[in-house]
Design an enzyme around this catalytic site. Structure first.
Site, PDB file in Angstrom:
ATOM      1  N   HIS A 101       0.577  -1.417  -0.367  1.00  0.00           N
ATOM      2  CA  HIS A 101      -0.223   0.286  -0.102  1.00  0.00           C
ATOM      3  C   HIS A 101       0.831   1.836   0.077  1.00  0.00           C
ATOM      4  CE1 HIS A 101      -2.035  -3.231   1.924  1.00  0.00           C
ATOM      5  NE2 HIS A 101      -3.485  -2.157   1.930  1.00  0.00           N
ATOM      6  N   ASP A 104       2.480   1.841   2.410  1.00  0.00           N
ATOM      7  CA  ASP A 104       3.266   0.665   3.852  1.00  0.00           C
ATOM      8  C   ASP A 104       4.367   1.486   3.730  1.00  0.00           C
ATOM      9  OD1 ASP A 104       1.086  -0.149   4.158  1.00  0.00           O
ATOM     10  OD2 ASP A 104       1.429  -1.809   2.501  1.00  0.00           O
ATOM     11  N   GLU A 232     -10.718  -6.486  -4.330  1.00  0.00           N
ATOM     12  CA  GLU A 232     -10.476  -7.837  -2.815  1.00  0.00           C
ATOM     13  C   GLU A 232     -11.782  -8.010  -2.514  1.00  0.00           C
ATOM     14  OE1 GLU A 232      -7.189  -7.963  -1.180  1.00  0.00           O
ATOM     15  OE2 GLU A 232      -7.839  -8.553   0.744  1.00  0.00           O
ATOM     16  N   HIS A 271     -11.228 -13.970   4.256  1.00  0.00           N
ATOM     17  CA  HIS A 271     -12.331 -13.251   3.412  1.00  0.00           C
ATOM     18  C   HIS A 271     -13.562 -14.330   3.027  1.00  0.00           C
ATOM     19  CE1 HIS A 271      -9.984  -9.052   2.632  1.00  0.00           C
ATOM     20  NE2 HIS A 271      -9.661  -9.836   4.101  1.00  0.00           N
ATOM     21  N   ASP A 309      -5.723 -13.588   9.509  1.00  0.00           N
ATOM     22  CA  ASP A 309      -4.471 -13.409   8.346  1.00  0.00           C
ATOM     23  C   ASP A 309      -3.513 -14.233   8.045  1.00  0.00           C
ATOM     24  OD1 ASP A 309      -5.926 -11.641   7.058  1.00  0.00           O
ATOM     25  OD2 ASP A 309      -5.007  -9.919   7.331  1.00  0.00           O
TER      26      ASP A 309
HETATM   27  C1  XLS Z   1      -7.618  -6.167   4.422  1.00  0.00           C
HETATM   28  C2  XLS Z   1      -7.292  -6.429   3.313  1.00  0.00           C
HETATM   29  C3  XLS Z   1      -6.051  -5.585   2.983  1.00  0.00           C
HETATM   30  C4  XLS Z   1      -5.989  -6.118   1.341  1.00  0.00           C
HETATM   31  C5  XLS Z   1      -4.887  -4.366   0.552  1.00  0.00           C
HETATM   32  O1  XLS Z   1      -8.235  -7.336   4.808  1.00  0.00           O
HETATM   33  O2  XLS Z   1      -6.326  -7.985   2.794  1.00  0.00           O
HETATM   34  O3  XLS Z   1      -5.070  -6.279   2.983  1.00  0.00           O
HETATM   35  O4  XLS Z   1      -5.513  -6.690   0.459  1.00  0.00           O
HETATM   36  O5  XLS Z   1      -5.759  -3.357   1.107  1.00  0.00           O
HETATM   37 CA    CA Z   2      -7.418 -10.641   5.604  1.00  0.00          CA
HETATM   38 CA    CA Z   3      -5.903  -9.474   1.592  1.00  0.00          CA
END
Ligand code: XLS
Ligand code: CA
Ligand code: CA
Length: 439
Positions: A101, A104, A232, A271, A309
């Site tokens: 990002h 980041d 996404e 997700h 994650d």
């Molecule tokens: C958050 C998302 C994020 C995306 C990129 O849950 O996974 O990290 O992959 O913005």
């Molecule tokens: Ca995630």
């Molecule tokens: Ca992601």
């Protein structure tokens, strides 16, 4: 140049009998699987945010991570050091890609102008480092959720100034992604959702989201960005209801707004879990509808209802994911991005290596299993037979659009003693286990 991860040398493939945690047991980049190098099948990427920005904090406690850059306090100096350390990390791991990002890699300044200047400086450094490295940029994106200005969303904020700011930020993020040769650009709808409909004009918000994406498409053309745009999906977190709920919802949204030719999906395993789907389901929906793009490789915890994650270590999931990837014809611009973070208790720098090695090996093994599943063809054959009633007789007429309710009523009157076949789920699960154990 300073060495940040001392004591770790180049990670190599040592084969399945190795018990060295800093060696690959299954990931052998040059090994040919079905006519293609393993590295080109898997296209691994390191996620900048978790690996270089993650500090291991949770709602109950401070960060626990110990990192080689901990003593640096100047934000720009810190950004430079992390970028150098990142390229050392990519090199030692042999990671062909990374993802980031905008926020980041460089800190925000006191104005948007200063923020862009900070970003330019770090992008310049990244470009230099990329010259001496094999690691390329898989995708870039903009962080439209961290700063408090995004409290009510970005392009779906009720505040038009926030919409404008978000547009300026994505414009810049697209420019730097292009500058660094990014193969894709990701839109994850950070806070694009709502908490309560009592204060929300859902129609305006979702129309604005579509307007925003349309502007991005136009701007990509203008600057000559040829990378793939990816959306996404995620159903919840941070907002209670995210607009990009899951793959099918996003496909419907894109089609409603005529945006479907310009976007594909970036599917994240965790997700999928949050949307009460399997990882395989989300990848299947994307591929069967022509929206398969890229993957955020991680895993959630079935006992927890949030986005943990974790690094992917579940062989069943990686095998079934790679089964879908191969069936989709493999990655083109996409890849497997480790949107994964080490657990708070795994706070040493070496844990970053152990985690990536574990994830890469699990996917490499998954690839081998999937290749075997497909070549052996038992599952495909079973499915073909299960649906064979549609290849002849009345089934063929249904699929061919030759019959309607009247013809089908006539047919059903004459064939009302129906015989079904078993779905054989347990038998098939045992076959899958055999592939896993024997690949
Ligand atoms: C958050 C998302 C994020 C995306 C990129 O849950 O996974 O990290 O992959 O913005
Ligand atoms: Ca995630
Ligand atoms: Ca992601």
């Amino acid at each position: 140049m300073t060495e940040y991860f001392k004591g770790v040398s180049q990670i190599k493939y040592e084969g399945k009998d190795s018990d060295n945690p800093l060696a690959y047991k299954y990931y052998n980049p040059d090994e040919i699987i079905n006519g293609k190098r393993m590295e080109d099948h898997l296209r691994f990427a390191v996620a900048y945010w978790h690996t270089f920005q993650g500090v291991g904090l949770d709602p109950f406690g401070v960060g626990t991570a110990e990192r080689p850059w901990d003593s640096i306090s100047d934000p720009m100096e810190l950004a430079r050091v992390k970028m150098e350390a990142a390229f050392e990390f990519f090199g030692k791991l042999g990671a062909p890609f990374f993802c980031f990002h905008d926020r980041d890699i460089a800190p925000e300044g006191n104005s948007l102008k200063e923020t862009n200047k900070n970003l330019d400086e770090i992008v310049k450094l990244a470009k230099e480092l990329m010259k001496g490295s094999k690691t390329k940029l898989l995708w870039g994106t903009a962080n439209l959720f961290g700063n408090k200005r995004f409290v009510h969303g970005a392009s779906t904020s009720p505040n038009a100034d926030v919409f404008a700011y978000s547009a300026a930020q994505v414009k810049k993020a697209m420019e730097v992604t292009l500058e660094l040769g990014g193969q894709n650009y990701v839109f994850w709808g950070g806070r694009e959702g709502y908490e309560t409909l009592l204060n929300t004009d859902m129609k305006l918000e979702t129309d604005n989201l579509a307007r925003f994406l349309k502007m991005a498409v136009d701007y990509a053309k203008e600057i000559g960005f040829k990378g793939q745009f990816l959306i996404e999906p995620k159903p919840k977190e941070p907002t209670k209801h995210q607009y990009d709920f899951d793959t099918q919802t996003v496909i419907g949204f894109l089609k409603t707004h005529g945006l479907d030719p310009y976007f594909k999906m970036n599917i994240e395993a965790n997700h999928a879990t949050l949307a009460a789907h399997t990882f395989q389901h989300e990848v299947r929906v994307a591929r069967e509808n022509g929206f398969f793009g890229s993957i955020d490789a991680n895993q959630g915890d079935m006992l927890l209802g949030w986005d943990t994650d974790q690094f992917p270590t579940n062989i069943y999931d990686t095998a079934l994911c790679m089964y879908e990837v191969i069936k989709a014809g493999g990655f083109t611009t996409g890849g497997l991005n480790f949107d994964s973070k080490v657990r708070r208790g795994s706070f040493e720098p070496i844990d970053l290596f152990y985690a990536h090695v574990a994830g890469m090996d699990t996917f490499a093994k998954g690839l081998k299993i999937a290749d075997k599943m497909i070549k052996d063809g038992k599952l495909d054959k079973f499915i073909a037979e299960r649906y064979s009633s549609y290849t002849a007789g009345i089934g063929k007429d249904i699929v061919g659009g030759k019959v309607g309710f009247k013809e089908l009523e006539k047919y059903a009157m004459e064939h009302d003693q129906i015989k079904n076949n078993s779905g054989r789920q347990e038998m098939l699960e045992a076959i899958l286990n055999k592939y896993i154990l024997e690949s």
